[in-house]
Scaffold this active site. Structure first.
Site, PDB file in Angstrom:
ATOM      1  N   HIS A   1       0.837  -1.213   0.000  1.00 40.05           N
ATOM      2  CA  HIS A   1       0.000   0.000   0.000  1.00 40.05           C
ATOM      3  C   HIS A   1       0.872   1.265   0.000  1.00 40.05           C
ATOM      4  CE1 HIS A   1      -3.643  -2.382   1.054  1.00 40.05           C
ATOM      5  NE2 HIS A   1      -2.763  -3.113   1.714  1.00 40.05           N
TER       6      HIS A   1
ATOM      7  N   SER B   1      15.587  18.611 -17.115  1.00 40.14           N
ATOM      8  CA  SER B   1      14.747  19.797 -17.036  1.00 40.14           C
ATOM      9  C   SER B   1      15.355  20.928 -17.836  1.00 40.14           C
ATOM     10  CB  SER B   1      14.575  20.238 -15.579  1.00 40.14           C
ATOM     11  OG  SER B   1      13.870  21.459 -15.495  1.00 40.14           O
TER      12      SER B   1
ATOM     13  N   LYS C   1      18.909  18.481 -12.655  1.00 42.28           N
ATOM     14  CA  LYS C   1      17.839  17.501 -12.483  1.00 42.28           C
ATOM     15  C   LYS C   1      17.988  16.386 -13.515  1.00 42.28           C
ATOM     16  CE  LYS C   1      12.857  17.396 -11.541  1.00 42.28           C
ATOM     17  NZ  LYS C   1      12.480  16.165 -12.230  1.00 42.28           N
TER      18      LYS C   1
ATOM     19  N   GLU D   1      10.150   5.835 -18.054  1.00 42.63           N
ATOM     20  CA  GLU D   1       9.034   6.652 -18.535  1.00 42.63           C
ATOM     21  C   GLU D   1       8.681   6.294 -19.974  1.00 42.63           C
ATOM     22  OE1 GLU D   1      10.250  10.671 -17.941  1.00 42.63           O
ATOM     23  OE2 GLU D   1      10.053  10.574 -15.756  1.00 42.63           O
TER      24      GLU D   1
END
Length: 459
Positions: free
Chosen positions: A182, A312, A318, A325
């Site tokens: 969870h 980025s 970053k 992805e």
């Protein structure tokens, strides 16, 4: 229009670009279906060409074609199968539901090339399409193309991914960390156990694809128009399919029932379902990697993925999990493709399914995309993963879920009380239990050995 010629077919005259190697049927399809701007998948074009070559050999063996004409047709078809004249197949993927336009496109191009080889006319219908119908050729081509892609590209890519995951399983066998259910703290696991679970999911996906292949390797060729084999001489299907087996290396065979083989496309629906299942497993893997690598300061940061590119246009330094992805996006496409395949598979009417081109497009695209994405995931991501061993252990040792190991020693209710106090105060499980005198230090050492807890049993 400049540089054109006039051709005739059963519907009359039509104008075609002078340098085009296709004929009237193809030209009508080009004009009738300006829909997507996308042609059929290259693998399907290759399969159609291989069928024309195999049919020519079978027709020569059975006396349907003269040996020299059959040789000219087979030679021309092999040129196409090996990548030649790819620009001569302009028919849109969204076309007549049987694939007639693409079959005739192949017939016309091969007939023209064979005519040049032979020095006398070769007719696209009477000769190249002899003993065949689009209705048995096109589904046969889909089966051949899909089976070839699965065995030659996707299967090996999945094997590489499974191997890469197994290597990491061994490397991280004793990297203990907090489990999570969870998305909340759970009892400890090892990072190696997580990688092993992902590897097994990939291996099961390979098994599912393999189990779909036998049905895919049943070919409708020989049923011609409706499954009766009209206009095909006895023995055509076995001979043509034997040539295909030799050329492709696949264990193809004639359909046991030509009416089933042409009226339904269940084997394609089955394969698409296996592809979807593989994709779903990959989505979990990709997302799990993203979670475990999240950070570097405010996420889990238990693993480090290879840095591949700046992440980025505004935030310096970053770096994002770009391969997972991309894999996730491929999965979305495959799931959507499967939905269309299922819908199309249900659209068989009596002796023919009339959604075959879109089924071919989606299944072959799914195989191609998955093979590419899986290869990238294995080589550009999984192979370079590193573990933050200290962070993993710190999470495991600080997790209140360690209280689970106390159940068999002090009981569920007391363990619950300890966990709640630990969560509220930030004090360790060990400290609270010792303070209350419920266990000795030695007993706690055994019970709270985080690596030992990953192996199950009472400590």
């Amino acid at each position: 229009m400049s540089g054109y010629r006039i051709e005739h077919d059963t519907m009359g005259e039509i104008r075609i670009a002078g340098d085009a190697r296709w004929g009237a049927s193809t030209q009508r399809a080009v004009e009738n279906f300006p829909i997507s701007g996308q042609g059929i998948e290259p693998s399907l074009r290759v399969a159609l060409a291989e069928i024309k070559a195999a049919a020519a050999h079978a027709n020569a063996d059975l006396g349907v074609l003269d040996a020299d004409m059959a040789a000219a047709i087979a030679g021309a078809a092999r040129e196409v199968a090996e990548g030649g004249y790819a620009d001569q197949f302009p028919v849109d993927v969204f076309q007549t539901g049987s694939g007639t336009s693409s079959n005739m496109n192949m017939n016309e191009v091969v007939a023209g090339l064979a005519t040049e080889r032979l020095g006398r006319p070769v007719h696209p219908n009477d000769h190249v399409n002899a003993s065949q119908s689009t209705n048995d050729v096109f589904p046969t081509a889909i089966h051949l193309a899909a089976a070839t892609l699965v065995t030659a590209t996707l299967g090996p890519a999945l094997e590489r991914l499974a191997a890469a995951l197994r290597e990491k399983q061994a490397e991280f066998a004793e990297v203990v960390k907090s489990g999570r259910t969870h998305l909340m703290d759970a009892t400890p696991v090892t990072l190696g156990q997580e990688f092993g679970g992902w590897a097994r999911a990939v291996e099961l996906g390979m098994e599912r694809l393999t189990s779909a292949l036998p049905h895919l390797l049943e070919l409708p060729l020989g049923g011609t128009a409706v499954g009766t084999g009209i206009n095909a001489p006895p023995g055509f299907a076995p001979k043509a399919i034997a040539h295909l087996a030799e050329r492709t290396g696949l264990a193809v065979r004639e359909a046991a029932d030509h009416f089933e083989a042409q009226g339904g496309r269940d084997a394609l629906v089955e394969l698409s379902g296996a592809l979807r299942t593989v994709a779903v497993s990959l989505y979990k893997l990709a997302n799990d990697l993203r979670w475990l690598a999240s950070g570097p300061r405010t996420g889990l940061a238990e693993i480090r993925l290879p840095d591949l590119q700046p992440g980025s246009s505004i935030m310096p330094g970053k770096v994002n999990p770009v391969i997972p992805e991309a894999v996730a996006q491929v999965v979305a496409q495959v799931v959507g493709n499967d939905a269309a395949v299922v819908f199309a598979g249900a659209a068989g009417n009596l002796e023919l399914n009339l959604m075959m081109p879109v089924m071919a497009r989606n299944i072959l695209e799914s195989v191609r995309l998955l093979a590419s994405a899986v290869g990238l995931l294995a080589g550009s991501c999984v192979a370079g993963i590193e573990a933050d061993v200290e962070r993993c252990r710190a999470y495991a040792e600080s997790s209140p879920s360690l209280g689970t190991a106390l159940n068999s020693h002090i009981g569920y209710e007391k363990a619950t009380d300890v966990v709640k106090e630990s969560t509220r105060t930030g004090r360790s499980i060990r400290e609270i239990v010792l303070e209350r005198g419920w266990m000795t230090g030695e007993e706690l050492d055994r019970a709270l050995d985080v690596l030992g807890l990953t192996r199950g049993g009472v400590q």
